[in-house]
Design a protein around this motif. Sequence first.
Motif, short mmCIF file in Angstrom:
data_model
loop_
_atom_site.label_atom_id
_atom_site.label_comp_id
_atom_site.label_asym_id
_atom_site.label_seq_id
_atom_site.Cartn_x
_atom_site.Cartn_y
_atom_site.Cartn_z
N GLU A 125 2.77 14.22 -2.18
CA GLU A 125 2.27 15.37 -2.92
C GLU A 125 1.18 16.10 -2.13
O GLU A 125 1.17 17.32 -2.03
N ARG A 126 0.28 15.33 -1.52
CA ARG A 126 -0.79 15.91 -0.72
C ARG A 126 -0.22 16.65 0.49
O ARG A 126 -0.68 17.75 0.84
N LEU A 127 0.79 16.09 1.14
CA LEU A 127 1.41 16.74 2.29
C LEU A 127 2.09 18.05 1.89
O LEU A 127 2.01 19.05 2.60
N ARG A 173 0.83 -1.20 0.00
CA ARG A 173 0.00 0.00 0.00
C ARG A 173 0.87 1.26 0.00
O ARG A 173 0.60 2.21 -0.71
N TYR A 174 1.96 1.25 0.75
CA TYR A 174 2.86 2.39 0.80
C TYR A 174 3.53 2.61 -0.56
O TYR A 174 3.63 3.74 -1.03
N GLU A 175 3.99 1.53 -1.19
CA GLU A 175 4.67 1.64 -2.48
C GLU A 175 3.75 2.21 -3.55
O GLU A 175 4.18 2.98 -4.41
N THR A 176 2.48 1.86 -3.51
CA THR A 176 1.56 2.33 -4.55
C THR A 176 1.05 3.73 -4.27
O THR A 176 0.69 4.44 -5.20
N ARG A 177 1.04 4.17 -3.01
CA ARG A 177 0.44 5.45 -2.68
C ARG A 177 1.41 6.49 -2.13
O ARG A 177 1.00 7.62 -1.87
N SER A 178 2.67 6.17 -1.95
CA SER A 178 3.59 7.09 -1.29
C SER A 178 3.75 8.39 -2.05
O SER A 178 3.82 9.46 -1.46
N ALA A 179 3.80 8.35 -3.37
CA ALA A 179 3.95 9.58 -4.16
C ALA A 179 2.74 10.48 -3.99
O ALA A 179 2.87 11.70 -3.84
#
Length: 82
Positions: free
Chosen positions: A60-62, A50-56
């Motif tokens: 960006e949101r942060l 989940r981290y690998e697919t959503r980390s970018a």
Amino acid sequence: MSDVESSNKPCRTCRMTFPRTVLYWHRDAVCADGLKLQCRTCANKEARRRYETRSAQVCERLQERRAERVEYFATQPQWKAA
């Protein structure tokens, strides 16, 4: 020690059985036995995936939120002195 505590528990993902201890299971107050339904290994694998697919997207949101906060506080007079 009761029968429930001494018995094994199957993981819902890999279907392997492990002893009902915190060495093999994360804690979860919602579950009846106080342990999650996935073993630690499966839960960790899922979290990494989940981290690998959503980390970018998360990064960006942060960055967007930080920029919004900087703009907001720049307009507040009590924060300019700090």
